[in-house]
Design a protein around this motif. Structure first.
Motif, PDB file in Angstrom:
ATOM      1  N   SER A  44       0.827  -1.195   0.000  1.00 22.71           N
ATOM      2  CA  SER A  44       0.000   0.000   0.000  1.00 22.71           C
ATOM      3  C   SER A  44       0.868   1.253   0.000  1.00 22.71           C
ATOM      4  O   SER A  44       1.620   1.496   0.957  1.00 22.71           O
ATOM      5  CB  SER A  44      -0.916  -0.001   1.237  1.00 22.71           C
ATOM      6  OG  SER A  44      -1.691   1.167   1.293  1.00 22.71           O
ATOM      7  N   ASN A  45       0.800   2.032  -1.109  1.00 24.79           N
ATOM      8  CA  ASN A  45       1.522   3.308  -1.228  1.00 24.79           C
ATOM      9  C   ASN A  45       3.023   3.139  -0.989  1.00 24.79           C
ATOM     10  O   ASN A  45       3.651   3.974  -0.339  1.00 24.79           O
ATOM     11  CB  ASN A  45       0.966   4.338  -0.243  1.00 24.79           C
ATOM     12  CG  ASN A  45      -0.512   4.551  -0.405  1.00 24.79           C
ATOM     13  OD1 ASN A  45      -1.086   4.236  -1.450  1.00 24.79           O
ATOM     14  ND2 ASN A  45      -1.153   5.076   0.626  1.00 24.79           N
ATOM     15  N   ALA A  46       3.587   2.065  -1.522  1.00 18.51           N
ATOM     16  CA  ALA A  46       5.012   1.810  -1.285  1.00 18.51           C
ATOM     17  C   ALA A  46       5.591   0.991  -2.430  1.00 18.51           C
ATOM     18  O   ALA A  46       4.876   0.257  -3.115  1.00 18.51           O
ATOM     19  CB  ALA A  46       5.207   1.070   0.032  1.00 18.51           C
ATOM     20  N   GLN A  61       8.037   4.172   1.597  1.00 19.07           N
ATOM     21  CA  GLN A  61       6.628   4.347   1.962  1.00 19.07           C
ATOM     22  C   GLN A  61       6.222   5.799   1.758  1.00 19.07           C
ATOM     23  O   GLN A  61       6.923   6.717   2.174  1.00 19.07           O
ATOM     24  CB  GLN A  61       6.414   3.965   3.432  1.00 19.07           C
ATOM     25  CG  GLN A  61       4.968   3.988   3.888  1.00 19.07           C
ATOM     26  CD  GLN A  61       4.175   2.824   3.331  1.00 19.07           C
ATOM     27  OE1 GLN A  61       4.606   1.683   3.419  1.00 19.07           O
ATOM     28  NE2 GLN A  61       3.008   3.099   2.760  1.00 19.07           N
ATOM     29  N   PHE A  62       5.051   6.016   1.111  1.00 23.12           N
ATOM     30  CA  PHE A  62       4.567   7.362   0.837  1.00 23.12           C
ATOM     31  C   PHE A  62       3.257   7.606   1.570  1.00 23.12           C
ATOM     32  O   PHE A  62       2.541   6.676   1.931  1.00 23.12           O
ATOM     33  CB  PHE A  62       4.391   7.558  -0.676  1.00 23.12           C
ATOM     34  CG  PHE A  62       5.671   7.387  -1.453  1.00 23.12           C
ATOM     35  CD1 PHE A  62       6.516   8.461  -1.682  1.00 23.12           C
ATOM     36  CD2 PHE A  62       6.052   6.132  -1.931  1.00 23.12           C
ATOM     37  CE1 PHE A  62       7.696   8.299  -2.380  1.00 23.12           C
ATOM     38  CE2 PHE A  62       7.235   5.967  -2.621  1.00 23.12           C
ATOM     39  CZ  PHE A  62       8.065   7.048  -2.849  1.00 23.12           C
ATOM     40  N   TYR A  63       2.952   8.879   1.773  1.00 23.60           N
ATOM     41  CA  TYR A  63       1.767   9.231   2.555  1.00 23.60           C
ATOM     42  C   TYR A  63       0.472   8.942   1.799  1.00 23.60           C
ATOM     43  O   TYR A  63      -0.527   8.557   2.386  1.00 23.60           O
ATOM     44  CB  TYR A  63       1.822  10.711   2.951  1.00 23.60           C
ATOM     45  CG  TYR A  63       2.880  11.001   3.999  1.00 23.60           C
ATOM     46  CD1 TYR A  63       2.688  10.643   5.330  1.00 23.60           C
ATOM     47  CD2 TYR A  63       4.075  11.630   3.645  1.00 23.60           C
ATOM     48  CE1 TYR A  63       3.662  10.898   6.288  1.00 23.60           C
ATOM     49  CE2 TYR A  63       5.056  11.887   4.588  1.00 23.60           C
ATOM     50  CZ  TYR A  63       4.848  11.521   5.915  1.00 23.60           C
ATOM     51  OH  TYR A  63       5.805  11.770   6.853  1.00 23.60           O
ATOM     52  N   THR A  64       0.483   9.158   0.481  1.00 22.12           N
ATOM     53  CA  THR A  64      -0.738   8.964  -0.311  1.00 22.12           C
ATOM     54  C   THR A  64      -0.453   8.090  -1.528  1.00 22.12           C
ATOM     55  O   THR A  64       0.688   7.963  -1.977  1.00 22.12           O
ATOM     56  CB  THR A  64      -1.302  10.310  -0.802  1.00 22.12           C
ATOM     57  OG1 THR A  64      -0.366  10.897  -1.730  1.00 22.12           O
ATOM     58  CG2 THR A  64      -1.547  11.261   0.369  1.00 22.12           C
ATOM     59  N   GLU A  67       0.942  10.281  -4.390  1.00 20.24           N
ATOM     60  CA  GLU A  67       2.370  10.577  -4.248  1.00 20.24           C
ATOM     61  C   GLU A  67       3.210   9.360  -4.644  1.00 20.24           C
ATOM     62  O   GLU A  67       4.228   9.485  -5.340  1.00 20.24           O
ATOM     63  CB  GLU A  67       2.674  10.982  -2.805  1.00 20.24           C
ATOM     64  CG  GLU A  67       4.090  11.494  -2.610  1.00 20.24           C
ATOM     65  CD  GLU A  67       4.349  11.924  -1.173  1.00 20.24           C
ATOM     66  OE1 GLU A  67       5.376  12.587  -0.936  1.00 20.24           O
ATOM     67  OE2 GLU A  67       3.541  11.584  -0.289  1.00 20.24           O
ATOM     68  N   SER A  68       2.767   8.187  -4.225  1.00 20.61           N
ATOM     69  CA  SER A  68       3.473   6.963  -4.574  1.00 20.61           C
ATOM     70  C   SER A  68       3.476   6.752  -6.083  1.00 20.61           C
ATOM     71  O   SER A  68       4.499   6.400  -6.677  1.00 20.61           O
ATOM     72  CB  SER A  68       2.805   5.771  -3.879  1.00 20.61           C
ATOM     73  OG  SER A  68       3.377   4.559  -4.307  1.00 20.61           O
ATOM     74  N   TYR A 169      -2.729   4.989  -9.179  1.00 16.44           N
ATOM     75  CA  TYR A 169      -3.077   5.396  -7.814  1.00 16.44           C
ATOM     76  C   TYR A 169      -4.492   4.971  -7.466  1.00 16.44           C
ATOM     77  O   TYR A 169      -4.808   4.625  -6.327  1.00 16.44           O
ATOM     78  CB  TYR A 169      -2.880   6.906  -7.637  1.00 16.44           C
ATOM     79  CG  TYR A 169      -3.733   7.784  -8.518  1.00 16.44           C
ATOM     80  CD1 TYR A 169      -3.241   8.262  -9.740  1.00 16.44           C
ATOM     81  CD2 TYR A 169      -5.017   8.151  -8.126  1.00 16.44           C
ATOM     82  CE1 TYR A 169      -4.020   9.052 -10.546  1.00 16.44           C
ATOM     83  CE2 TYR A 169      -5.802   8.953  -8.945  1.00 16.44           C
ATOM     84  CZ  TYR A 169      -5.292   9.404 -10.140  1.00 16.44           C
ATOM     85  OH  TYR A 169      -6.072  10.194 -10.934  1.00 16.44           O
ATOM     86  N   TYR A 176      -6.511  -1.281  -1.631  1.00 17.84           N
ATOM     87  CA  TYR A 176      -6.375  -0.995  -0.202  1.00 17.84           C
ATOM     88  C   TYR A 176      -7.738  -1.028   0.483  1.00 17.84           C
ATOM     89  O   TYR A 176      -7.892  -1.500   1.613  1.00 17.84           O
ATOM     90  CB  TYR A 176      -5.723   0.373  -0.008  1.00 17.84           C
ATOM     91  CG  TYR A 176      -5.501   0.729   1.434  1.00 17.84           C
ATOM     92  CD1 TYR A 176      -6.297   1.691   2.063  1.00 17.84           C
ATOM     93  CD2 TYR A 176      -4.493   0.106   2.177  1.00 17.84           C
ATOM     94  CE1 TYR A 176      -6.095   2.017   3.390  1.00 17.84           C
ATOM     95  CE2 TYR A 176      -4.289   0.429   3.500  1.00 17.84           C
ATOM     96  CZ  TYR A 176      -5.088   1.379   4.114  1.00 17.84           C
ATOM     97  OH  TYR A 176      -4.899   1.698   5.431  1.00 17.84           O
TER      98      TYR A 176
END
Length: 343
Positions: A44-46, A61-64, A67-68, A169, A176
């Protein structure tokens, strides 16, 4: 980092901002993975970046999800540009008929001992007349003979599996949240293709981005088209009712069958005269041709030792023939490119 005083009057050091690398990962021939090692479980987002020498960034690892996805595309674009540079360098040492069309990392699926699905990184290349599968990228001219598998491009068939019609995304967000999508996927990896080879065997691969899938699809089409034009014709030994025959697929003439001993031509048809075919999945095939004189359908039955390779060859020659007459046709049939344009 403190700098030297600019003058004897300035007793206190001045501070400057400087980049300080904790880790440097070369992106040339690097590979990216969004999945937990060896599985089809999406992080998830990584994602993780691994260099050619094995150095890893670790899990980034990213916050959103957005962003990932942005970083994933940026990294992928950089790696693709560097791969293109490597291809250009390699092609300087190759003849015009042995050029590298495309190469890059994928994941290949294997069946584990407990029937589980395992994935391993593989490096694929389309070069000259062949499709190569490596465990590590070829970095010198000698490495090309050390491939795990080498197949003739005229005898392979490229197939795209069902796509997730979504941005990366959006895909990550849905996975997720556990939202179910009504697509016939063999696993949770959204961008997959298989390359079917001789004797009914196939290799199943996945890539990280839809854009990569589109590039592989177009590259296979181009490589096969060029190989068909270079080769001109392919001849296979076959038999029917105890007679040993030769079956030739020719880019200019179409299909020809002749006696292997006397060389007498038994029949010949153009590509446009082929109206259908059927096979038993083992050795025997029926080809249905339309006679131009009486418009009747003639059935020709043949047996081949490697029927799959022959059928793939026929497909390759017909596709190349259509592409030579109507270059737009191939693009119009591209599943991955339609997906890319729709986004």
């Amino acid at each position: 980092a403190p700098s030297s005083p600019s003058s004897p009057i300035a007793n206190e050091p001045k501070y400057e901002k400087r980049w300080l690398d904790t880790l440097s990962v070369p992106l040339s021939m690097a590979r990216i993975s969004r999945y937990k090692t060896g599985t089809d479980k999406l992080r998830s987002n990584a994602f993780e970046v691994l260099a050619l020498d094995g150095i890893s960034t670790g899990i980034l690892q990213f916050y959103t999800a957005q962003e990932s996805a942005d970083w994933l595309r940026a990294m992928s674009t950089n790696i693709s540009d560097l791969t293109l540079q490597n291809m250009k360098m390699a092609n300087k040492c190759c003849s015009p008929s042995d050029q590298v069309i495309h190469m890059g990392w994928v994941n290949e699926r294997f069946e584990g001992d407990d029937s589980s699905q395992l994935y391993r990184f593989k490096f694929l290349a389309l070069k000259g007349s062949s499709f190569y599968i490596f465990s590590t990228p070829p970095v010198s001219t000698l490495d090309w003979v050390r491939a795990e598998k080498i197949y003739n491009l005229c005898e392979v068939l490229f197939k795209i599996h069902k796509l997730w019609l979504a941005d990366d995304y959006w895909l990550q967000a849905n996975l997720y949240l556990g939202i179910h999508q009504d697509f016939d996927l063999e696993d949770q990896r959204p961008y997959c293709f298989s390359v079917m080879v001789g004797h009914g065997k196939s290799h199943y691969f996945s890539v990280e981005l839809g854009s990569e899938l589109a590039v592989w699809e177009k590259s296979f089409q181009r490589a096969i088209f060029l190989e068909v034009q270079r080769t001109g014709s392919k001849t296979y030994m076959c038999s029917w009712q105890g007679d040993t025959l030769c079956f030739t697929v020719d880019f200019a003439l179409g299909f020809t069958c002749f006696d292997s001993k006397t060389k007498n031509v038994l029949w010949r048809f153009k590509f446009s005269q082929l109206k259908g075919s059927s096979d038993d999945g083992k050795t025997r095939v029926k080809l249905l041709f339309q006679n131009l004189d009486n418009k009747q359908i003639e059935t020709k039955e043949l047996e081949f030792q490697d029927l799959t390779a022959v059928l793939h060859c026929i497909h390759s020659f017909i596709a190349a023939k259509v592409a030579s007459v109507d270059p737009v046709f191939i693009d119009s049939q591209s599943i991955a490119r339609k997906y890319m344009y729709s986004n």
